[in-house]
Design an enzyme around this catalytic site. Structure first.
Site, short mmCIF file in Angstrom:
data_model
loop_
_atom_site.label_atom_id
_atom_site.label_comp_id
_atom_site.label_asym_id
_atom_site.label_seq_id
_atom_site.Cartn_x
_atom_site.Cartn_y
_atom_site.Cartn_z
N ASP A 67 0.81 -1.22 0.00
CA ASP A 67 0.00 0.00 0.00
C ASP A 67 0.84 1.26 0.00
OD1 ASP A 67 0.94 -0.41 2.57
OD2 ASP A 67 -1.00 -0.95 3.39
N ASN A 136 -7.26 -3.01 14.63
CA ASN A 136 -8.64 -3.38 14.31
C ASN A 136 -8.70 -4.58 13.36
OD1 ASN A 136 -7.75 -2.31 11.91
ND2 ASN A 136 -9.24 -0.64 11.81
N HIS A 138 -7.01 -4.86 10.49
CA HIS A 138 -6.79 -4.57 9.07
C HIS A 138 -5.47 -5.19 8.60
CE1 HIS A 138 -4.67 -0.46 9.98
NE2 HIS A 138 -3.74 -1.31 9.59
N GLU A 143 -9.40 -1.90 5.62
CA GLU A 143 -10.05 -1.63 6.90
C GLU A 143 -11.32 -2.48 7.06
OE1 GLU A 143 -8.51 -0.01 9.05
OE2 GLU A 143 -7.91 2.02 8.48
C1 F6R Z 1 1.58 -1.37 6.15
C2 F6R Z 1 0.22 -1.86 6.26
C3 F6R Z 1 -0.55 -1.82 7.54
C4 F6R Z 1 0.31 -2.16 8.77
C5 F6R Z 1 -0.53 -2.09 10.03
C6 F6R Z 1 0.31 -2.30 11.27
O1 F6R Z 1 2.07 -1.56 4.85
O2 F6R Z 1 -0.29 -2.31 5.30
O3 F6R Z 1 -1.61 -2.76 7.44
O4 F6R Z 1 0.86 -3.45 8.64
O5 F6R Z 1 -1.15 -0.84 10.12
O6 F6R Z 1 1.22 -1.25 11.43
P1 F6R Z 1 2.38 -1.30 12.50
O7 F6R Z 1 3.33 -2.36 12.06
O8 F6R Z 1 3.02 0.07 12.42
O9 F6R Z 1 1.75 -1.60 13.82
#
Ligand code: F6R
Length: 247
Positions: A67, A136, A138, A143
């Site tokens: 992403d 959450n 995701h 999301e």
């Molecule tokens: C990042 C992504 C997000 C993160 C998630 C956890 O490329 O796609 O889904 O993996 O938000 O983020 P952290 O690792 O910062 O807790």
């Protein structure tokens, strides 16, 4: 799902890097699906170390990231392109022409989404996809929703996700409200999924992913249907998971 329980963040990072290194040794031209965020930073440090010691080679590797924030250029210090360059690509012998991150600034977003789906398809799919997980549930910024999303698309980030990521920006107002993500279907088409989680804040999301109903309300729960999921997580993130399920 194979769940590897490790002590802490450092142990998670080492184990995850070993799994990725094993893939690169078996398949030097592997397609890596990569994630950003805090979780994989230590994994990438371990890969850089292995590469500097000549244990793994990235010269034939191709990569595709999950992403990108909408509105940030690749040289913005909070863009995911910048993150990948500074946390991995600048420090290993990968050819940057073989690395792919969706564009967050494409004028025609529908065309960019279609282009990114084609990039992934033309590579023949992802061999191993690294995932972090949001509080959450995701994955790849997909999301909670009423449906599982298909290919690359634009997502509206939830307030909770923006709050969680505000730590990287000067203020919450600077956190983008949208992202472009490869979508749940592209994630599910990967041969192997490597989900990483560290810290107690992820414990409920990990529990819902592994033990809960399969629902788009917890996007990661769809991984229960994937044939080859490896979870590497520390004790804190696994605290709600029964001991009998952990390796
Ligand atoms: C990042 C992504 C997000 C993160 C998630 C956890 O490329 O796609 O889904 O993996 O938000 O983020 P952290 O690792 O910062 O807790």
């Amino acid at each position: 799902m194979k769940i590897y329980a490790v002590k802490d963040y450092d142990a998670m990072s080492k184990k995850a890097a070993e799994i990725l290194a094993a893939k690169l040794i078996l398949k030097p031209n592997a397609v890596l699906g990569l994630a950003t965020g805090s979780t994989p930073v230590g994994t990438y440090k371990n890969l850089i170390d292995m590469n500097s010691k000549g244990l793994i080679d990235f010269s034939q590797v191709k990569s595709v990231n999950l992403d990108e924030y909408v509105g940030l250029t690749g040289d913005h210090d909070q863009s995911y392109r910048y993150f990948m360059n500074t946390n991995l690509f600048d420090h290993v012998n990968i050819d940057k022409a073989n690395t792919n991150v969706p564009s967050g600034i494409a004028a025609d977003t529908a065309a960019e989404c279609a282009r990114y789906d084609k990039v992934i398809a033309d590579m023949g799919g992802v061999d191993i996809q690294v995932l972090g997980i949001g509080n959450n549930g995701h994955i790849g910024f997909n999301e909670p929703d009423s449906v599982f999303t298909r290919g690359t698309h634009i997502v509206e980030l939830t307030q909770g996700t923006r709050d969680a990521n505000a730590r990287f920006f000067a203020s919450i107002d600077d956190v983008p409200t949208k992202a472009i993500t490869m979508g749940v279907a592209n994630i599910m088409f990967a041969d192997t999924i490597l989900l990483l989680a560290s810290g107690e804040a992820k414990a409920q999301a990990v529990y819902d992913t592994v033990m809960g109903s399969i629902t788009p309300n917890v996007p990661a729960s769809i991984l229960q249907l994937h044939k080859n999921v490896i979870i590497v997580a520390d004790e804190a993130a696994l605290k709600l998971i029964p001991a009998s399920m952990k390796n």
